[in-house]
Write an enzyme that holds these catalytic residues in place. Structure first.
Site, PDB file in Angstrom:
ATOM      1  N   GLY A   1      45.975  44.611  40.516  1.00 19.20           N
ATOM      2  CA  GLY A   1      44.754  44.250  39.809  1.00 19.20           C
ATOM      3  C   GLY A   1      43.575  44.562  40.706  1.00 19.20           C
TER       4      GLY A   1
ATOM      5  N   GLN B   1      35.031  44.300  44.041  1.00 18.07           N
ATOM      6  CA  GLN B   1      35.838  44.799  45.160  1.00 18.07           C
ATOM      7  C   GLN B   1      35.546  46.255  45.502  1.00 18.07           C
ATOM      8  OE1 GLN B   1      39.776  43.198  43.506  1.00 18.07           O
ATOM      9  NE2 GLN B   1      40.005  43.051  45.722  1.00 18.07           N
TER      10      GLN B   1
ATOM     11  N   CYS C   1      45.303  40.287  48.550  1.00 18.79           N
ATOM     12  CA  CYS C   1      44.056  40.800  47.992  1.00 18.79           C
ATOM     13  C   CYS C   1      43.670  42.078  48.736  1.00 18.79           C
ATOM     14  CB  CYS C   1      42.968  39.737  48.147  1.00 18.79           C
ATOM     15  SG  CYS C   1      41.367  40.239  47.488  1.00 18.79           S
ATOM     16  N   LEU C   2      43.286  43.103  47.991  1.00 22.48           N
ATOM     17  CA  LEU C   2      42.895  44.373  48.617  1.00 22.48           C
ATOM     18  C   LEU C   2      41.664  44.190  49.505  1.00 22.48           C
ATOM     19  CD1 LEU C   2      43.397  46.851  45.637  1.00 22.48           C
ATOM     20  CD2 LEU C   2      45.003  46.250  47.464  1.00 22.48           C
TER      21      LEU C   2
ATOM     22  N   HIS D   1      43.286  35.607  39.486  1.00 22.22           N
ATOM     23  CA  HIS D   1      42.815  36.101  40.788  1.00 22.22           C
ATOM     24  C   HIS D   1      41.631  37.056  40.599  1.00 22.22           C
ATOM     25  CE1 HIS D   1      43.650  37.762  44.991  1.00 22.22           C
ATOM     26  NE2 HIS D   1      42.821  38.646  44.459  1.00 22.22           N
ATOM     27  N   GLU D   2      41.791  38.024  39.663  1.00 27.41           N
ATOM     28  CA  GLU D   2      40.722  39.011  39.445  1.00 27.41           C
ATOM     29  C   GLU D   2      39.483  38.347  38.836  1.00 27.41           C
ATOM     30  OE1 GLU D   2      41.207  41.479  41.037  1.00 27.41           O
ATOM     31  OE2 GLU D   2      43.390  41.439  41.148  1.00 27.41           O
TER      32      GLU D   2
ATOM     33  N   HIS E   1      37.212  36.830  41.300  1.00 28.82           N
ATOM     34  CA  HIS E   1      36.314  37.768  42.008  1.00 28.82           C
ATOM     35  C   HIS E   1      34.970  37.892  41.289  1.00 28.82           C
ATOM     36  CE1 HIS E   1      38.683  39.249  45.314  1.00 28.82           C
ATOM     37  NE2 HIS E   1      39.681  39.636  44.548  1.00 28.82           N
TER      38      HIS E   1
HETATM   39 ZN    ZN Z   1      41.530  40.084  45.236  1.00 31.10          ZN
END
Ligand code: ZN
Length: 174
Positions: free
Chosen positions: A48, A53, A101-102, A143-144, A147
């Site tokens: 995701g 991000q 998380c990226l 999670h997304e 953000h």
């Molecule tokens: Zn993340």
């Protein structure tokens, strides 16, 4: 051709603000953004990604669960772009699961999330769609979605003892 975008990393202010509503979901700008986000997410073995991000202050997320080296047990689904998403129902039941998380490379955390959610989002053609998600996919969405509100999974971890390096996590979970 989609472009590989630079990922915003923990500490960058774009990850700590509430993202702006998208006024025109069908615009070329948003379609290109989604293409680039998907390309960038896939390259990084994500499941995701949210627009902040990639340094874009807009309410756009992609949920794209699939097994990969970072999440070997993830279920397979078609990547779904969601514009101006919201959570319209949450289960009483919550469950804990490990997240990464990226934007926070190398760290995993045990995070409580709603087990099931009903969500709504807008597609490129302006249609409002509702979907029901459970378990891992519900977790990825939450999670997304966080953000878009400037929240990272670290903010949801109950104890710092629930944090692990990704290397150690993969050793224990593969
Ligand atoms: Zn993340």
């Amino acid at each position: 051709m989609p472009r590989l975008l630079q990922l915003a990393l923990l500490g960058h202010p774009v990850l700590r603000q509430s993202a702006a509503e998208v006024a025109d979901p069908g615009s070329v700008e948003i379609r290109e953004l989604v293409d680039d986000m998907l390309f960038t997410m896939t390259d990084a073995n994500g499941v995701g990604i949210a627009a902040p991000q990639v340094h874009v202050d807009k309410r756009v997320v992609i949920v794209a669960s699939r097994p990969n080296p970072r999440y070997p047990d993830a279920p397979q689904m078609e990547p779904t772009a969601m514009i101006n998403p919201e959570i319209i129902w949450r289960s009483d039941e919550t469950c804990e699961g490990w997240e990464g998380c990226l934007s926070i490379p190398g760290i995993r955390g045990l995070v409580p999330r709603y087990k099931a959610i009903r969500i709504a989002y807008t597609t490129f053609d302006g249609t409002r769609v509702e979907q029901h998600f459970t378990d891992f996919v519900a977790r990825v969405f939450q999670h997304e979605f966080d953000h878009l509100e400037g929240v990272s999974f670290l903010d949801r971890v109950v104890s710092t003892r629930d944090l692990m390096t990704e290397k150690e996590w993969l050793k224990r979970n593969v």
